[in-house]
Design a protein around this motif. Sequence first.
Motif, PDB file in Angstrom:
ATOM      1  N   PRO A 244       6.834  38.655  36.760  1.00  0.00           N
ATOM      2  CA  PRO A 244       5.545  39.250  37.113  1.00  0.00           C
ATOM      3  C   PRO A 244       5.202  38.922  38.567  1.00  0.00           C
ATOM      4  O   PRO A 244       5.713  37.945  39.131  1.00  0.00           O
TER       5      PRO A 244
ATOM      6  N   ARG B  62      17.728  34.020  27.061  1.00  0.00           N
ATOM      7  CA  ARG B  62      17.876  35.389  26.542  1.00  0.00           C
ATOM      8  C   ARG B  62      19.169  36.040  27.055  1.00  0.00           C
ATOM      9  O   ARG B  62      19.845  36.755  26.309  1.00  0.00           O
TER      10      ARG B  62
ATOM     11  N   SER C 121       9.724  27.036  37.106  1.00  0.00           N
ATOM     12  CA  SER C 121       8.423  27.240  36.441  1.00  0.00           C
ATOM     13  C   SER C 121       8.276  26.449  35.155  1.00  0.00           C
ATOM     14  O   SER C 121       7.163  26.257  34.673  1.00  0.00           O
TER      15      SER C 121
ATOM     16  N   ARG D 218      14.946  24.406  40.456  1.00  0.00           N
ATOM     17  CA  ARG D 218      14.025  23.901  41.494  1.00  0.00           C
ATOM     18  C   ARG D 218      12.671  23.631  40.845  1.00  0.00           C
ATOM     19  O   ARG D 218      12.424  24.029  39.687  1.00  0.00           O
TER      20      ARG D 218
ATOM     21  N   GLY E 226       8.337  23.527  41.476  1.00  0.00           N
ATOM     22  CA  GLY E 226       7.189  23.828  42.322  1.00  0.00           C
ATOM     23  C   GLY E 226       5.913  23.900  41.526  1.00  0.00           C
ATOM     24  O   GLY E 226       5.904  23.643  40.318  1.00  0.00           O
ATOM     25  N   MET E 227       4.857  24.238  42.213  1.00  0.00           N
ATOM     26  CA  MET E 227       3.541  24.390  41.594  1.00  0.00           C
ATOM     27  C   MET E 227       2.785  25.455  42.367  1.00  0.00           C
ATOM     28  O   MET E 227       3.057  25.672  43.550  1.00  0.00           O
TER      29      MET E 227
ATOM     30  N   ALA F 127       4.583  27.934  28.227  1.00  0.00           N
ATOM     31  CA  ALA F 127       5.263  28.868  27.306  1.00  0.00           C
ATOM     32  C   ALA F 127       5.829  30.015  28.129  1.00  0.00           C
ATOM     33  O   ALA F 127       5.073  30.735  28.778  1.00  0.00           O
ATOM     34  N   GLY F 128       7.139  30.166  28.103  1.00  0.00           N
ATOM     35  CA  GLY F 128       7.777  31.273  28.842  1.00  0.00           C
ATOM     36  C   GLY F 128       7.434  31.270  30.322  1.00  0.00           C
ATOM     37  O   GLY F 128       7.441  32.312  30.957  1.00  0.00           O
ATOM     38  N   GLY F 129       7.101  30.118  30.871  1.00  0.00           N
ATOM     39  CA  GLY F 129       6.767  30.023  32.299  1.00  0.00           C
ATOM     40  C   GLY F 129       5.290  30.203  32.589  1.00  0.00           C
ATOM     41  O   GLY F 129       4.869  30.090  33.734  1.00  0.00           O
ATOM     42  N   PHE F 130       4.484  30.489  31.567  1.00  0.00           N
ATOM     43  CA  PHE F 130       3.031  30.579  31.771  1.00  0.00           C
ATOM     44  C   PHE F 130       2.387  29.259  31.359  1.00  0.00           C
ATOM     45  O   PHE F 130       2.732  28.694  30.313  1.00  0.00           O
TER      46      PHE F 130
ATOM     47  N   ARG G 272      -3.444  36.786  25.676  1.00  0.00           N
ATOM     48  CA  ARG G 272      -2.526  36.700  24.535  1.00  0.00           C
ATOM     49  C   ARG G 272      -1.607  35.467  24.636  1.00  0.00           C
ATOM     50  O   ARG G 272      -1.338  34.804  23.649  1.00  0.00           O
TER      51      ARG G 272
ATOM     52  N   ARG H  16       0.109  30.301  18.310  1.00  0.00           N
ATOM     53  CA  ARG H  16       1.081  31.000  17.452  1.00  0.00           C
ATOM     54  C   ARG H  16       0.941  30.544  16.005  1.00  0.00           C
ATOM     55  O   ARG H  16       1.382  31.224  15.091  1.00  0.00           O
TER      56      ARG H  16
END
Length: 510
Positions: free
Chosen positions: A211, A262, A284, A306, A308-309, A411-414, A474, A479
């Motif tokens: 994204p 994946r 991430s 790597r 970062g933030m 979760a998934g990079g978020f 979402r 979950r």
Amino acid sequence: MASAISDDMFSLFIGTCESSPDAPFLIGEDGTVLTYDAARARAAQLAHAFCAQGVKPGDRVAVQVEKSQTALLTWLAALQAGAVYLPLNTGYTAGELRYFLGDAAPALVLCRPADEAAMAAICAELGVPALLTLDGEGTGGSLVDAAAGQPTTFAHAPADPAGLAAILYTSGTTGRSKGAMLSHANLASNALTLREYWRFTAQDRLLHALPIFHTHGLFVATNITIAAGAAMIFLPRFDADALVRLMPQASVLMGVPTFYTRLLGHPGFTRELAAGMRLFISGSAPLSAETHREFSALTGQAILERYGMTETNMNTSNPYVGERRPGSVGFALPGVSLRIADPETAAVLPQGDIGVIEVKGPNVFAGYWQMPDKTREEFRVDGFFITGDLGFIDPQGYVHIVGRAKDLIIAGGFNIYPAEVEAALDEIPGIAESAVIGVPHADLGEAVVAVVKATDAALDQAAVQAALADRLARFKQPRAVVFVDELPRNAMGKVQKALLRDAHRALFAS
Ligand code: MCA
Ligand code: AMP
């Protein structure tokens, strides 16, 4: 030290446009090419459209639209107009948006056509003066109409390196999101450092499936591409089939660990397919040593991890040449100072000890938007930023992240801050108290689980999830909802989340 011309991303972009106007910048899934010069012309028209809406230098431009080439060009348009870019996750709900827009007070909001009525109501309520729309293809909406016919050049003065380029909101440990203020020099210096460290050249073709509302897809991927005069094969979203199909045309992939797990599960992802790629980068969220090894075994190539933030851009990286150590995030980047400190006393710890990771350098942000107290709390007096990540440095100097001092789920990079989800849960009638934890998830790394003490026996998981649907994006929604008679607490009355994580760790493990 970067030269004056390199202190802001737009000057870097214009530099490439002037030296290589016909070089490809964005390549569509169908192979269509947008050259640097064509991108410059479209970004100029978008910048004029922003100005026609009253946007002045220093104003915030908030953007919540689907990923498209035009959406990416709004970043360059905002830079050109001297505005401060404020990208927003497309999953945010109206309630979440009201907070961000109220806090940042933008001069212009750009939204999806379907959200126009709801966004107009929020803008009216908050006194945001201008609203434009952009569709998912980037070819329709009032922004496109406003840009049509505008001049294809825009007089741009190099930016003040210390001036604000963007504000990105990060969730807060107390539940209130904080706007990280990033300067032109923060972004340009990191892009130039990474261009050298990862050896990007004009020949590179970056497979872009992230994204573009977060640091990883918007700054790390895009800004390095621009700094190198390279091109991006620009996909609307992650899709393993599309990645496998387009990989033969690419040289680099950047992704979160879920991309790699994946891909490993995709029958078309083979050693031969990966052979044409020079670099796979992950960040991430933690990449498990197991995934790292599995990937090496299949492809013969080591993923470069790597760290970062949002507040700091990239801090560390495994080396381009030399061992990319599984389970490690590598070394501090050139120009970045990194140390491990005692979270309580702030004393710098001896090599090998576990403590909080602190960083300082040209990449580190200017502070939180309108939160001077929060900013002060997260910096040491000597200017080091306290990341909230726990780690150690091994004998060869590799940094390892072992956990987080901050209560955070990825979760998934978020990122999801439990405090924010707990606050939303506690407002649901029938819930007395709650604790939100992250448990291992085979696909997303971690999954959000809510443990609640209910006073209403009729309350079930579906009812709790339905009650949160309009409140939280979402990706923040639990979950699973587990009902308990009492939350486990220690002698101080603090919820023992480690016990809850242990009790529920098998929920999504396979
Ligand atoms: C999708 N869903 C998620 C997530 N993504 N839930 C929790 N966490 C997520 N990350 C939900 C969807 O709404 C859907 O729910 C269900 O999960 C299944 O979706 P699926 O189609 O499988 O997911 P997807 O659309 O393929 O997305 C997974 C993804 C995506 C590709 C991993 O989340 C992604 O692109 N993540 C990248 C995040 C990122 O860029 N992070 C960088 C932050 P339902 O079906 O119920 O509606 S910047 C950063 O962290 C720092 C600076 C750094 O170091 O980079
Ligand atoms: P964000 O607030 O979205 O910028 O997320 C930053 C956080 O993501 C960091 O503080 C870390 O906790 C985490 N993170 C980023 N890269 C890595 C990595 N390679 N390994 C482990 N955690 C990471």
